[in-house]
Write a protein that holds these residues in place. Structure first.
Motif, PDB file in Angstrom:
ATOM      1  N   UNK A 233     -25.818  48.009  31.530  1.00  0.00           N
ATOM      2  CA  UNK A 233     -24.802  46.941  31.643  1.00  0.00           C
ATOM      3  C   UNK A 233     -25.421  45.628  32.119  1.00  0.00           C
ATOM      4  N   UNK A 234     -26.497  45.199  31.462  1.00  0.00           N
ATOM      5  CA  UNK A 234     -27.119  43.930  31.819  1.00  0.00           C
ATOM      6  C   UNK A 234     -26.282  42.769  31.286  1.00  0.00           C
ATOM      7  N   UNK A 235     -26.389  41.629  31.957  1.00  0.00           N
ATOM      8  CA  UNK A 235     -25.603  40.452  31.585  1.00  0.00           C
ATOM      9  C   UNK A 235     -26.533  39.253  31.424  1.00  0.00           C
ATOM     10  N   UNK A 236     -25.970  38.159  30.883  1.00  0.00           N
ATOM     11  CA  UNK A 236     -26.739  36.932  30.722  1.00  0.00           C
ATOM     12  C   UNK A 236     -27.082  36.335  32.079  1.00  0.00           C
ATOM     13  N   UNK A 237     -28.152  35.552  32.094  1.00  0.00           N
ATOM     14  CA  UNK A 237     -28.543  34.823  33.290  1.00  0.00           C
ATOM     15  C   UNK A 237     -27.613  33.629  33.463  1.00  0.00           C
ATOM     16  N   UNK A 238     -27.118  33.442  34.669  1.00  0.00           N
ATOM     17  CA  UNK A 238     -26.222  32.317  34.944  1.00  0.00           C
ATOM     18  C   UNK A 238     -27.049  31.061  35.212  1.00  0.00           C
ATOM     19  N   UNK A 239     -26.871  30.039  34.360  1.00  0.00           N
ATOM     20  CA  UNK A 239     -27.597  28.783  34.499  1.00  0.00           C
ATOM     21  C   UNK A 239     -26.640  27.746  35.075  1.00  0.00           C
ATOM     22  N   UNK A 240     -26.968  27.140  36.222  1.00  0.00           N
ATOM     23  CA  UNK A 240     -26.052  26.215  36.869  1.00  0.00           C
ATOM     24  C   UNK A 240     -25.935  24.890  36.128  1.00  0.00           C
ATOM     25  N   UNK A 241     -24.775  24.247  36.259  1.00  0.00           N
ATOM     26  CA  UNK A 241     -24.561  22.909  35.726  1.00  0.00           C
ATOM     27  C   UNK A 241     -24.457  22.888  34.215  1.00  0.00           C
ATOM     28  N   UNK A 242     -24.341  21.690  33.691  1.00  0.00           N
ATOM     29  CA  UNK A 242     -24.277  21.501  32.248  1.00  0.00           C
ATOM     30  C   UNK A 242     -25.684  21.238  31.715  1.00  0.00           C
ATOM     31  N   UNK A 243     -26.001  21.727  30.515  1.00  0.00           N
ATOM     32  CA  UNK A 243     -27.339  21.479  29.973  1.00  0.00           C
ATOM     33  C   UNK A 243     -27.555  20.013  29.681  1.00  0.00           C
ATOM     34  N   UNK A 244     -28.780  19.571  29.880  1.00  0.00           N
ATOM     35  CA  UNK A 244     -29.104  18.187  29.582  1.00  0.00           C
ATOM     36  C   UNK A 244     -29.038  17.963  28.072  1.00  0.00           C
ATOM     37  N   UNK A 245     -28.440  16.841  27.620  1.00  0.00           N
ATOM     38  CA  UNK A 245     -28.349  16.584  26.176  1.00  0.00           C
ATOM     39  C   UNK A 245     -29.735  16.361  25.575  1.00  0.00           C
ATOM     40  N   UNK A 246     -29.862  16.740  24.327  1.00  0.00           N
ATOM     41  CA  UNK A 246     -31.133  16.567  23.641  1.00  0.00           C
ATOM     42  C   UNK A 246     -31.372  15.078  23.399  1.00  0.00           C
ATOM     43  N   UNK A 247     -32.491  14.580  23.894  1.00  0.00           N
ATOM     44  CA  UNK A 247     -32.816  13.161  23.778  1.00  0.00           C
ATOM     45  C   UNK A 247     -34.324  12.996  23.889  1.00  0.00           C
ATOM     46  N   UNK A 248     -34.782  11.756  23.722  1.00  0.00           N
ATOM     47  CA  UNK A 248     -36.206  11.491  23.857  1.00  0.00           C
ATOM     48  C   UNK A 248     -36.668  11.795  25.280  1.00  0.00           C
ATOM     49  N   UNK A 249     -35.831  11.414  26.263  1.00  0.00           N
ATOM     50  CA  UNK A 249     -36.189  11.691  27.656  1.00  0.00           C
ATOM     51  C   UNK A 249     -36.269  13.190  27.924  1.00  0.00           C
ATOM     52  N   UNK A 250     -35.340  13.941  27.343  1.00  0.00           N
ATOM     53  CA  UNK A 250     -35.321  15.385  27.548  1.00  0.00           C
ATOM     54  C   UNK A 250     -36.568  16.040  26.944  1.00  0.00           C
ATOM     55  N   UNK A 413     -27.772  32.662  26.564  1.00  0.00           N
ATOM     56  CA  UNK A 413     -26.678  32.577  25.614  1.00  0.00           C
ATOM     57  C   UNK A 413     -26.327  31.152  25.229  1.00  0.00           C
ATOM     58  N   UNK A 414     -27.219  30.201  25.519  1.00  0.00           N
ATOM     59  CA  UNK A 414     -26.953  28.782  25.263  1.00  0.00           C
ATOM     60  C   UNK A 414     -28.077  28.233  24.395  1.00  0.00           C
ATOM     61  N   UNK A 415     -27.747  27.875  23.154  1.00  0.00           N
ATOM     62  CA  UNK A 415     -28.772  27.416  22.232  1.00  0.00           C
ATOM     63  C   UNK A 415     -29.329  26.046  22.631  1.00  0.00           C
ATOM     64  N   UNK A 416     -28.479  25.177  23.168  1.00  0.00           N
ATOM     65  CA  UNK A 416     -28.947  23.827  23.496  1.00  0.00           C
ATOM     66  C   UNK A 416     -29.988  23.843  24.612  1.00  0.00           C
ATOM     67  N   UNK A 417     -29.902  24.813  25.501  1.00  0.00           N
ATOM     68  CA  UNK A 417     -30.868  24.898  26.598  1.00  0.00           C
ATOM     69  C   UNK A 417     -32.269  25.223  26.081  1.00  0.00           C
ATOM     70  N   UNK A 418     -32.345  25.930  24.963  1.00  0.00           N
ATOM     71  CA  UNK A 418     -33.643  26.395  24.469  1.00  0.00           C
ATOM     72  C   UNK A 418     -34.452  25.304  23.773  1.00  0.00           C
ATOM     73  N   UNK A 419     -33.860  24.139  23.523  1.00  0.00           N
ATOM     74  CA  UNK A 419     -34.634  23.053  22.910  1.00  0.00           C
ATOM     75  C   UNK A 419     -35.789  22.666  23.825  1.00  0.00           C
TER      76      UNK A 419
END
Length: 601
Positions: A233-250, A413-419
């Motif tokens: 019964x493993x679960x996803x890792x809880x990542x705090x806050x909202x992911x940073x938007x994909x940008x040049x700075x990111x 479970x968050x695709x935007x975080x993996x960029x």
């Protein structure tokens, strides 16, 4: 004529492996669906084994450290100081006793992991040796060692896969694939990440992506994931806050994180090697005190922070969501690095897989906190930075960027975080390869004197030695034989070279047919000249154990067409001749055949 199959007889008198029925063996050898069916069975077994070992580890932690059964050791701050200090020390005593007790029982067996087995031994793993390694890994983690269970998972799952392949009389390349199925199932079940498990098998255990292995590797990983998900019964890792938007700075900051993780991962690998060298200097009682001393040092570090105990699953989740200070993160990173180096260097069994993930996540959080204090407007969110650094640090240690990117996606479970994870992992992989050249596994091989740089099959190269390549029906003569007599004895149409021996029988060089008869053309007065005056390669020869790569290097250095093989360097009796053309042709044919086996069945 009817040919009977030895269904229940060993392949050889020395091998006690009984073969499965011939119909099943032929189905697996000749049909791709047979490999898929075997992969599903291996996946089922891998899921069960991972769940069992994970439960045993949790139960051991609960019993020894007096914590709840469902609690993580590294996230528990209520352990008494007596247990914190003494349990790892006792664990060192237990490991020393286990090592001494099983030393004779596994003597002479190859205690190789899945990577080394696939690189050197055609996917063959020792049954008893692998059980011992898995037991030591479980004991090391159970007594609080700062090591992950992933090495034990991979070892035992790959071992059963290899043993199953031996019962199927599988080909060499199929044996390597079967080991990869076990590794894929182990990592998939351990992290509830089937994509990461599949790519781990390709990158770390096989060393190549193959169309022939794609479907069965995926089948094993998914099957193991389904089994372990229902049992653990493993679960996803809880990542705090909202992911940073994909940008040049990111993207730019992710690249910076990749650079930091590259140097940090190299530091960890070097620290483990340094710790191992320091502990090897302890020779009291033949080194049995090494794990005891290591356990005592680990317990002392755990008195400062319990996050150094165990693999660190609970510590990662708590530190991700508790908004820690930069000082807490810095000290935890340093203590975890020291604890992992002490544990592995002193003889605790395990790997750096999860430790690298924990260190990466903490390093990413530390980066976010530091940059936020100076540039709050563009700094990455702690969760985004942590996942990018997690993937990058894991890439630096394991040398598996695709596996880490998939793991970052699957545990969050968050695709935007993996960029950010993609950018950081790519940068880290480039720097580590350029500056260091090894992953943790291949670095350990390098320290032992092995020349392998990955799981690619190089064992067949070692099988092609001077003994297997030489011709024994060569022409020989005494170095004191007159040239005129040699011209009458040896026909230029039948003899290309003559191996010389001195009056004592030792190798004295090679005379080519061209040199022998060109002398006659230049000078008719050859009665007083001996073959010794025409000898070449008098001090250039091969030993029987020389590999084909060593032979090709010798040909390039000597610029010779043929070299003699002698029995011993102190005796120097010629036993054969190896020609450059034969070596190059054999090497090319074998290389082409291995490539065909790798990509086609």
């Amino acid at each position: 004529m009817t040919v009977t199959s030895p269904v229940n007889t060993p392949k050889s008198p020395a091998a006690a492996v009984y073969l499965l029925p011939a119909e099943l063996r032929n189905y697996v050898r000749n049909r791709e669906t047979g490999l898929v069916a075997v992969a599903i069975v291996i996946g089922l077994l891998s899921g069960l084994l991972v769940a069992t070992i994970s439960y045993l580890s949790q139960a051991t932690h609960s019993f020894l450290f007096d914590i709840p059964l469902d609690a993580h050791l590294s996230a528990t701050g209520v352990i008494s100081w007596q247990r914190t200090l003494l349990i790892p020390t006792i664990g060192g005593v237990v490991l020393a006793v286990v090592a001494r007790f099983f030393a004779k029982r596994v003597k002479g067996q190859q205690l190789a992991d899945a990577i080394e087995a696939n690189a050197l031994y055609g996917g063959r793993l020792s049954f008893r040796g692998s059980l011992l390694i898995s037991l030591q890994t479980l004991l090391s983690n159970g007594f609080g060692g700062s090591v992950g269970l992933e090495a034990g998972y991979t070892q035992i799952c790959s071992m059963f896969s290899s043993h199953f392949g031996q019962r199927l009389a599988a080909r060499r390349n199929d044996m390597r694939l079967l080991v990869a199925y076990g590794a894929a199932g182990a990592i998939s079940a351990a992290f509830s990440a089937p994509l990461a498990g599949a790519f781990y098998a390709f990158e770390v255990v096989l060393g190549a992506y193959t169309s022939a292995g794609l479907v069965p590797v995926i089948a094993s990983a998914v099957t193991a994931w389904l089994v372990a998900r229902h049992l653990t019964h493993q679960s996803f890792l809880m990542v705090p806050g909202f992911p940073s938007p994909v940008s040049v700075e990111m993207v730019g900051q992710s690249a910076v994180i990749g650079v930091l993780c590259a140097f940090a991962s190299i530091l960890v690998m070097v620290a483990v090697a340094f710790s191992e060298r320091c502990f090897q200097r302890i020779s009291i009682f033949k080194g049995t005190l090494r794990p005891v001393l290591g356990g005592a040092l680990l317990g002392s570090l755990a008195l400062l922070t319990p996050t150094v105990l165990g693999a660190g699953h609970g510590a990662m989740q708590i530190l991700l969501v508790s908004n820690p200070t930069w000082l807490l993160l810095t000290t935890t990173i340093l203590f975890k690095m020291a604890a992992s180096a002490v544990s592995l260097g002193s003889g605790f069994r395990g790997g750096l897989f999860f430790a690298s993930l924990l260190l990466g996540a903490l390093l990413g959080q530390l980066y976010s906190i530091v940059v936020t204090s100076f540039l709050p407007g563009i700094a990455l969110q702690p969760g985004t930075a942590a996942i990018a650094a997690l993937a990058a640090f894991g890439t630096g240690v394991l040398g598996a960027p695709f596996s880490m990117v998939c793991l970052a996606l699957e545990i969050t479970g968050d695709f935007s975080v993996t960029v950010g994870a993609v950018v950081a992992s790519s940068v880290c992989a480039l720097i580590v390869r350029e500056l260091f050249g090894y992953s943790f596994a291949t670095w350990r091989f390098h320290l032992r004197g092995e020349v392998i740089r990955g799981p690619q099959d190089v064992g067949w190269v070692r099988q092609l030695s001077a003994t297997s390549l030489m011709r024994t029906d060569f022409e020989s003569a005494l170095s004191t034989m007159p040239i005129a007599e040699a011209q009458k004895t040896f026909s230029p149409a039948q003899v290309r070279q003559i191996v010389l021996r001195d009056p004592k029988g030792a190798y004295a060089g090679i005379v080519t047919s061209a040199d022998l008869y060109s002398t006659a053309a230049q000078d008719d007065q050859t009665d007083d000249q001996t073959l010794a005056t025409l000898a070449r390669q008098t001090n250039e020869f091969l030993l029987p154990s020389a590999s084909i790569r060593d032979i090709m290097k010798m040909f390039a250095r000597s610029e010779a067409d043929a070299l003699a093989v002698i029995d011993r360097s102190d005796h120097r009796a010629a036993i054969g001749v190896v020609s450059e053309s034969h070596v190059l042709r054999t090497y090319g044919e074998e290389l082409e055949r291995r490539n065909e086996e790798l990509f086609f069945r």
